[in-house]
Design an enzyme around this catalytic site. Structure first.
Site, mmCIF file in Angstrom:
data_model
loop_
_atom_site.group_PDB
_atom_site.id
_atom_site.type_symbol
_atom_site.label_atom_id
_atom_site.label_comp_id
_atom_site.label_asym_id
_atom_site.label_seq_id
_atom_site.Cartn_x
_atom_site.Cartn_y
_atom_site.Cartn_z
ATOM 1 C CG HIS A 193 12.225 30.453 -66.195
ATOM 2 N ND1 HIS A 193 11.851 29.142 -66.366
ATOM 3 C CD2 HIS A 193 11.185 31.197 -66.677
ATOM 4 C CE1 HIS A 193 10.655 29.088 -66.928
ATOM 5 N NE2 HIS A 193 10.241 30.335 -67.124
ATOM 6 C CD GLU A 200 15.701 27.860 -62.695
ATOM 7 O OE1 GLU A 200 15.085 26.830 -62.391
ATOM 8 O OE2 GLU A 200 15.126 28.920 -63.055
ATOM 9 C CB CYS A 213 15.870 26.402 -66.585
ATOM 10 S SG CYS A 213 15.049 28.007 -66.561
ATOM 11 C CB CYS A 271 10.974 24.544 -66.416
ATOM 12 S SG CYS A 271 11.857 25.886 -67.234
#
Length: 365
Positions: A285, A287, A315, A312
């Site tokens: 992701h 992040e 993360c 999410c």
């Protein structure tokens, strides 16, 4: 601030100019010999017989309530003529010199109409280009023209330029599209409704010309998201500390694997049916990529993570673990409440970016 207004025929340019003058205290600016206008040499405002001298200081008055402003010749600022309605200049270059010296004041004009003239101003931090348009039939009715064919023909020339010549039509509205900060569609039946709409845009907010930190970093996060090739969604993130960028990231498969859009992640590409063993998503992701790029030691204390989508759970726990103290996001995600709960327990600030504060970036309307 200097606001220049361009637009199609009878889209309300003069009406909007009057809004800034009457409602916001702006000073109207005109170019006396506007030979860069659409009509190729026909002056928008004819030069008066009381021609202004090219040098020296003049403090006399002109009949009719007009007066001469001193030339500021020591600063190489040309003489201008001031009427009750407007400041008048001989060229876009002279106008630029004046408003640069007086940039803390507010001015508005409809006399900058070509790409060449606007390029003089677009680099300046006090300039905004406002474009107006409206439904064609509605604008035709406003014109009270007897011939819709002639109206459309003239409107096409303004929008697309003279198609009978081979130049770049730098006086066409299409040639200005990448420089426009704000585009307004005037389909309002009453002037008061148009004024209300402009009020809501909050164009005089200084952050529209120079974005605040949240708008600045969120714009960078949005830009980073465009590097993503994930088949599910594009996400970008920017990690900062003390308003300095530590790292950026966007979602996609790990280094060395096929890109997501090349089939590198079966989950995102939907290659598996409900009867197959479900694949876990192998995409990192945005992040995660930003955190990995920075590393815990560089993140340090007080770091802020900007992300165009709410993190999410996967993360969220990593953001908490690396010591990030604040997360700013724009778009929601399906686990916003669960992520918010974890951030709250860990003492991490989570706030949603207000889209009304988005910087009016040229070409991004």
């Amino acid at each position: 601030m200097l606001i220049a207004i361009v637009g199609t025929r009878f889209s309300g340019k003069s009406t909007v100019e009057n809004y800034f003058v009457s409602e916001k205290g702006f000073k109207c600016i005109q170019i006396l010999q506007n030979d860069e206008s659409f009509d190729r040499g026909i002056s928008n405002h004819p030069i008066p017989t009381e021609t202004v001298a090219h040098s020296g200081l003049i403090n006399s008055s002109i009949p009719g309530g007009e007066s001469i402003i001193p030339s500021f010749s020591s600063r190489n600022i040309p003489l201008v003529k001031q009427t009750q309605e407007a400041l008048q200049f001989r060229s876009a270059q002279e106008l630029l010199k004046y408003v640069t010296i007086n940039w803390r004041l507010n001015f508005v004009t409809t006399d900058l109409r070509t790409r060449q003239s606007i390029e003089l101003f677009i680099k300046r931090p006090f300039f905004m280009l406002l474009s107006l348009d409206g439904p064609l039939h509605q604008r035709f009715l406003r014109s009270k023209s007897l011939s819709i064919s002639l109206f459309v023909q003239e409107d096409d020339t303004i929008v697309f330029g003279n198609t009978s010549v081979t130049d770049e039509n730098l006086s066409s509205l299409r040639s200005l599209s990448d420089m426009v900060n704000v585009h307004i569609v005037n389909s309002f039946p009453e002037i008061s409704l148009l004024y209300t709409h402009i009020d809501k845009l909050d164009l005089l907010n200084p952050e529209n010309l120079r974005p605040g930190w949240d708008a600045y970093f969120m714009t960078l996060a949005s830009l980073a998201s465009h590097r993503s090739n994930c088949m599910k969604r594009r996400v970008g993130a920017v990690l900062v500390r003390e308003n300095r960028v530590l790292a950026t990231g966007y979602n996609g498969t790990p280094r060395g694997l096929a890109n997501c859009n090349d089939g590198g992640c079966p989950h995102c590409n939907g290659d598996t049916s409900s009867f197959d063993i479900p694949y876990e998503c192998v995409c990192l992701h945005a992040e995660e990529n930003a955190l990995l790029e920075a590393g815990r030691e560089r993140i340090g204390k007080g770091a802020v993570l900007y992300c165009n989508t709410c993190p999410c759970l996967r993360c969220t726990v990593k953001i908490i673990q690396t010591g990030v103290k604040a997360v700013v996001y724009n778009l929601g995600y399906k686990v916003d409440d669960a992520s918010a709960s974890l951030f709250q327990q860990a003492g991490v600030e989570l706030r949603k970016f207000n889209p009304n504060q988005i910087f009016y970036l040229p070409g991004a309307y």
